[in-house]
Design an enzyme around this catalytic site. Sequence first.
Site, PDB file in Angstrom:
ATOM      1  N   ALA A  65       0.866  -1.176   0.000  1.00 21.41           N
ATOM      2  CA  ALA A  65       0.000   0.000   0.000  1.00 21.41           C
ATOM      3  C   ALA A  65       0.904   1.229   0.000  1.00 21.41           C
ATOM      4  O   ALA A  65       2.060   1.156   0.425  1.00 21.41           O
ATOM      5  CB  ALA A  65      -0.887  -0.023   1.236  1.00 21.41           C
ATOM      6  N   GLY A 108       0.623  -4.987   0.982  1.00 21.97           N
ATOM      7  CA  GLY A 108      -0.584  -5.101   0.158  1.00 21.97           C
ATOM      8  C   GLY A 108      -0.310  -5.747  -1.195  1.00 21.97           C
ATOM      9  O   GLY A 108      -1.214  -6.336  -1.790  1.00 21.97           O
ATOM     10  N   GLU A 111      -0.407  -9.368  -0.476  1.00 24.66           N
ATOM     11  CA  GLU A 111      -1.815  -9.723  -0.223  1.00 24.66           C
ATOM     12  C   GLU A 111      -2.607  -9.787  -1.529  1.00 24.66           C
ATOM     13  O   GLU A 111      -3.480 -10.638  -1.691  1.00 24.66           O
ATOM     14  CB  GLU A 111      -2.426  -8.700   0.754  1.00 24.66           C
ATOM     15  CG  GLU A 111      -1.832  -8.853   2.150  1.00 24.66           C
ATOM     16  CD  GLU A 111      -2.134  -7.672   3.061  1.00 24.66           C
ATOM     17  OE1 GLU A 111      -1.862  -6.528   2.659  1.00 24.66           O
ATOM     18  OE2 GLU A 111      -2.636  -7.890   4.172  1.00 24.66           O
ATOM     19  N   GLU A 131       4.917  -5.014   7.174  1.00 22.14           N
ATOM     20  CA  GLU A 131       4.202  -3.930   7.859  1.00 22.14           C
ATOM     21  C   GLU A 131       4.728  -3.703   9.272  1.00 22.14           C
ATOM     22  O   GLU A 131       4.639  -2.610   9.812  1.00 22.14           O
ATOM     23  CB  GLU A 131       2.694  -4.242   7.922  1.00 22.14           C
ATOM     24  CG  GLU A 131       1.969  -4.129   6.588  1.00 22.14           C
ATOM     25  CD  GLU A 131       1.964  -5.413   5.771  1.00 22.14           C
ATOM     26  OE1 GLU A 131       2.777  -6.322   6.060  1.00 22.14           O
ATOM     27  OE2 GLU A 131       1.140  -5.501   4.841  1.00 22.14           O
TER      28      GLU A 131
HETATM   29  N1  CAA Z   1       4.652   3.216  -0.566  1.00 21.81           N
HETATM   30  C1  CAA Z   1       5.085   4.385  -1.100  1.00 21.81           C
HETATM   31  N2  CAA Z   1       6.248   4.521  -1.740  1.00 21.81           N
HETATM   32  C2  CAA Z   1       7.037   3.421  -1.837  1.00 21.81           C
HETATM   33  C3  CAA Z   1       6.659   2.187  -1.293  1.00 21.81           C
HETATM   34  C4  CAA Z   1       5.398   2.106  -0.629  1.00 21.81           C
HETATM   35  N3  CAA Z   1       4.934   0.951  -0.124  1.00 21.81           N
HETATM   36  N4  CAA Z   1       7.651   1.279  -1.518  1.00 21.81           N
HETATM   37  C5  CAA Z   1       8.623   1.952  -2.207  1.00 21.81           C
HETATM   38  N5  CAA Z   1       8.242   3.236  -2.386  1.00 21.81           N
HETATM   39  C6  CAA Z   1       9.002   4.304  -3.072  1.00 21.81           C
HETATM   40  C7  CAA Z   1      10.140   4.816  -2.218  1.00 21.81           C
HETATM   41  O1  CAA Z   1       9.676   5.762  -1.286  1.00 21.81           O
HETATM   42  C8  CAA Z   1      11.059   5.390  -3.265  1.00 21.81           C
HETATM   43  O2  CAA Z   1      10.528   6.640  -3.649  1.00 21.81           O
HETATM   44  P1  CAA Z   1      11.504   7.933  -3.830  1.00 21.81           P
HETATM   45  O3  CAA Z   1      12.380   7.549  -5.004  1.00 21.81           O
HETATM   46  O4  CAA Z   1      10.561   9.036  -4.130  1.00 21.81           O
HETATM   47  O5  CAA Z   1      12.264   8.063  -2.558  1.00 21.81           O
HETATM   48  C9  CAA Z   1      10.876   4.433  -4.452  1.00 21.81           C
HETATM   49  O6  CAA Z   1       9.641   3.764  -4.228  1.00 21.81           O
HETATM   50  C10 CAA Z   1      11.969   3.381  -4.549  1.00 21.81           C
HETATM   51  O7  CAA Z   1      12.067   2.723  -3.305  1.00 21.81           O
HETATM   52  P2  CAA Z   1      13.437   2.559  -2.476  1.00 21.81           P
HETATM   53  O8  CAA Z   1      14.368   3.692  -2.777  1.00 21.81           O
HETATM   54  O9  CAA Z   1      13.090   2.309  -1.050  1.00 21.81           O
HETATM   55  O10 CAA Z   1      14.020   1.233  -3.171  1.00 21.81           O
HETATM   56  P3  CAA Z   1      14.996   0.131  -2.528  1.00 21.81           P
HETATM   57  O11 CAA Z   1      15.383  -0.750  -3.653  1.00 21.81           O
HETATM   58  O12 CAA Z   1      16.046   0.777  -1.715  1.00 21.81           O
HETATM   59  O13 CAA Z   1      14.055  -0.702  -1.496  1.00 21.81           O
HETATM   60  C11 CAA Z   1      12.050  -1.885  -0.810  1.00 21.81           C
HETATM   61  C12 CAA Z   1      12.991  -1.466  -1.977  1.00 21.81           C
HETATM   62  C13 CAA Z   1      12.763  -2.825   0.124  1.00 21.81           C
HETATM   63  C14 CAA Z   1      10.837  -2.564  -1.446  1.00 21.81           C
HETATM   64  C15 CAA Z   1      11.623  -0.584  -0.043  1.00 21.81           C
HETATM   65  O14 CAA Z   1      11.146   0.376  -0.981  1.00 21.81           O
HETATM   66  C16 CAA Z   1      10.543  -0.816   0.977  1.00 21.81           C
HETATM   67  O15 CAA Z   1      10.807  -1.327   2.042  1.00 21.81           O
HETATM   68  N6  CAA Z   1       9.278  -0.427   0.651  1.00 21.81           N
HETATM   69  C17 CAA Z   1       8.173  -0.503   1.584  1.00 21.81           C
HETATM   70  C18 CAA Z   1       7.646  -1.941   1.697  1.00 21.81           C
HETATM   71  C19 CAA Z   1       6.516  -1.994   2.721  1.00 21.81           C
HETATM   72  O16 CAA Z   1       6.707  -1.684   3.883  1.00 21.81           O
HETATM   73  N7  CAA Z   1       5.325  -2.399   2.270  1.00 21.81           N
HETATM   74  C20 CAA Z   1       4.149  -2.487   3.136  1.00 21.81           C
HETATM   75  C21 CAA Z   1       3.311  -1.244   3.027  1.00 21.81           C
HETATM   76  S1  CAA Z   1       1.984  -1.194   4.178  1.00 21.81           S
HETATM   77  C22 CAA Z   1       0.764  -2.174   3.544  1.00 21.81           C
HETATM   78  O17 CAA Z   1       0.879  -2.718   2.452  1.00 21.81           O
HETATM   79  C23 CAA Z   1      -0.486  -2.321   4.402  1.00 21.81           C
HETATM   80  C24 CAA Z   1      -1.473  -3.381   3.963  1.00 21.81           C
HETATM   81  O18 CAA Z   1      -1.438  -4.499   4.448  1.00 21.81           O
HETATM   82  C25 CAA Z   1      -2.546  -3.080   3.016  1.00 21.81           C
END
Ligand code: CAA
Length: 257
Positions: A65, A108, A111, A131
Site C-alpha cells: 500500500a 498489500g 496480499e 508492515e
Molecule cells: N509506498 C510508497 N512509496 C514506496 C513504497 C510504498 N509501499 N515502496 C517503495 N516506495 C518508493 C520509495 O519511497 C522510493 O521513492 P523515492 O524515489 O521518491 O524516494 C521508491 O519507491 C523506490 O524505493 P526505495 O528507494 O526504497 O528502493 P529500494 O530498492 O532501496 O528498497 C524496498 C525497496 C525494500 C521494497 C523498499 O522500498 C521498501 O521497504 N518499501 C516498503 C515496503 C513496505 O513496507 N510495504 C508495506 C506497506 S503497508 C501495507 O501494504 C499495508 C497493507 O497491508 C494493506
Amino acid sequence: MSYEFILTRTEGRVGIVQFNRPKALNALNSNLMRELMDALEAFDANDDIGCLIITGNERAFAAGADIKEMANATPVTMLDSPNIGYYDRLRKISKPIIAAVSGFALGGGCELAMSCDMIVASESAKFGQPEINLGVIPGAGGTQRMTYAVGKALAMEICLNGRFLSATEAQQYGLVNRVVPVELYLEEAIKFAAEIAARAPVAIRLAKEAINAVFETPLQAGLAHERRLFYMLFSTEDQKEGMDAFINKRPPTWQGK
Ligand code: CAA
C-alpha cells in the site's frame, strides 16, 4: 478506457493488467487500486476473455500500500477509504486470475498476489509482509492467507519479523505455482492463462468458486456447495459437448453456455 496508473491489453482470450507506477515500485495508491478493479471487472464482464493476469515489472510486482498516502491516516479515514474494500471486490471476480510476480511483492502487494487464484513467479520474486517495520500489521488478509499458505510457524516469522520468502521457498510452501527465469515469467503466465481460457468457461468459473469456498466454509458445507455446482453443470451445453466430444474422440468446442 485510458488509465493513469495501469496498462491493459489482451492476448487472445487473456486480459492483462499491468501496474504502471515504476518509480514508486508500483505502490498501491487509491487511484491505482480503483483503476485495477475497474479493469478487472471490465474483463470479467467480457465474454471474449477467459482468464486474467495481474502483473508489475521485473523489479516490483507491488511494494505494498502507498505508505505516503497512509502516513497521516486515522482509524476513521482508513475506514472511509475504499482501499481495503477493493480486496473484497477482487474476491468477487468470477474468472480465474493469475498473478505474474517478479521482484518485490510486499505488504498489500503480497496480499494482492495471494488474493489471485494462481501465481507464476520469476526467480527474483520476493514475498513478504513487512508492515511490522512500519509499526502496523497486514490489513488486507496477509495474516490469514499467509498462514493458510505456509503454516503458523513461518507466517509468524514473516509477519512478526519481516522475513521475505524467495520464489523457490514460496513454491515449496505451495504459495506459488511455477518459478521461471525473469525474462520468461510473463510469457509463462500468458501461456498458462491461455490454456485455462481455452477450457469450458462455466465449469472454470464454478471450479474456482468451489475451491475458494474451502477457505470460507467448514468441510461439510464445502462438500454440499461443490455438489450443487457439480449438478448445476449438467444443465450446460458445454457438459453435453464435452462428454460427447470425449466419446466420439474429437476436440470439444466450448460455448460458455
Ligand atoms: N509506498 C510508497 N512509496 C514506496 C513504497 C510504498 N509501499 N515502496 C517503495 N516506495 C518508493 C520509495 O519511497 C522510493 O521513492 P523515492 O524515489 O521518491 O524516494 C521508491 O519507491 C523506490 O524505493 P526505495 O528507494 O526504497 O528502493 P529500494 O530498492 O532501496 O528498497 C524496498 C525497496 C525494500 C521494497 C523498499 O522500498 C521498501 O521497504 N518499501 C516498503 C515496503 C513496505 O513496507 N510495504 C508495506 C506497506 S503497508 C501495507 O501494504 C499495508 C497493507 O497491508 C494493506
